[in-house]
Scaffold this motif. Structure first.
Motif, mmCIF file in Angstrom:
data_model
loop_
_atom_site.group_PDB
_atom_site.id
_atom_site.type_symbol
_atom_site.label_atom_id
_atom_site.label_comp_id
_atom_site.label_asym_id
_atom_site.label_seq_id
_atom_site.Cartn_x
_atom_site.Cartn_y
_atom_site.Cartn_z
ATOM 1 N N ALA A 125 -0.523 8.527 -5.585
ATOM 2 C CA ALA A 125 -0.625 7.280 -5.635
ATOM 3 C C ALA A 125 0.550 6.398 -5.063
ATOM 4 O O ALA A 125 0.081 5.274 -4.131
ATOM 5 C CB ALA A 125 -0.937 6.523 -6.902
ATOM 6 N N LEU A 126 1.716 7.105 -5.399
ATOM 7 C CA LEU A 126 2.779 6.232 -3.909
ATOM 8 C C LEU A 126 2.942 6.387 -2.439
ATOM 9 O O LEU A 126 2.939 4.525 -2.379
ATOM 10 C CB LEU A 126 3.840 6.907 -4.797
ATOM 11 C CG LEU A 126 4.407 6.875 -6.399
ATOM 12 C CD1 LEU A 126 5.875 7.428 -6.807
ATOM 13 C CD2 LEU A 126 4.942 4.930 -6.904
ATOM 14 N N ALA A 127 2.471 6.819 -2.674
ATOM 15 C CA ALA A 127 1.867 6.876 -1.038
ATOM 16 C C ALA A 127 1.241 6.195 -0.317
ATOM 17 O O ALA A 127 1.003 5.879 0.725
ATOM 18 C CB ALA A 127 2.050 8.460 -0.811
ATOM 19 N N GLU A 128 -0.074 6.335 -1.676
ATOM 20 C CA GLU A 128 -0.987 4.920 -0.532
ATOM 21 C C GLU A 128 -0.811 3.965 -0.788
ATOM 22 O O GLU A 128 -1.508 2.810 -0.252
ATOM 23 C CB GLU A 128 -2.395 5.436 -1.730
ATOM 24 C CG GLU A 128 -2.459 7.008 -1.743
ATOM 25 C CD GLU A 128 -3.806 7.027 -2.905
ATOM 26 O OE1 GLU A 128 -4.208 6.178 -4.114
ATOM 27 O OE2 GLU A 128 -4.835 7.977 -3.045
ATOM 28 N N SER A 129 0.263 3.507 -1.861
ATOM 29 C CA SER A 129 1.089 1.973 -1.479
ATOM 30 C C SER A 129 2.180 1.846 -1.305
ATOM 31 O O SER A 129 2.220 1.112 -1.107
ATOM 32 C CB SER A 129 1.058 1.780 -3.485
ATOM 33 O OG SER A 129 0.797 2.305 -4.169
#
Length: 135
Positions: free
Chosen positions: A38-42
């Protein structure tokens, strides 16, 4: 809960939406993997382990000053192994014994003197300049 709070704050990714709906009893490794996704997607990168550990050390010092933990609680983890880069970090870490029984043997001090020294070192650490974002 962190995922739901992030969504409420406006951060919206597919994995974060999925995480917000997961039950509490999911394997923590799965949660970590999904959270990192999720952090990578953000576009948010996690700090390396050493830097994250230094941030956690500073937060732990703040918890000690705030009375949320006791000096003896410091001996419950492997904090004494933390690789430090500043004098304030070193002054704090050097006072953290490997275990509770080592307080007397390793430091050669009575517990009251040791506790005062740990609190002073924690105050110096939390008063020192932050090591970067997140502290």
């Amino acid at each position: 809960m962190i995922a739901a709070e992030a969504l409420a704050a406006g951060l919206d990714t597919p994995t974060l939406c999925e995480l917000a709906g997961w039950p509490r009893n999911i394997d923590p490794r799965d949660i970590r993997d999904a959270f990192e996704q999720a952090l990578a997607e953000s576009g948010v990168e996690l700090p390396d382990r050493g830097l994250a550990r230094r941030h956690a050390l500073r937060r732990m010092a703040a918890r000690l000053i705030d009375g949320e933990i006791t000096p003896t609680d410091l001996a419950t983890g492997d904090w004494w192994e933390t690789e430090v880069e500043t004098a304030a970090e070193q002054s704090f870490v050097v006072l953290i014994p490997q275990c509770e029984c080592c307080i007397e043997y390793t430091l050669g001090l009575d517990q009251q003197t040791w506790a005062a020294q740990v609190r002073n070192a924690a105050l110096a650490l939390t008063s020192s300049p932050p090591i970067g974002p997140g502290c």
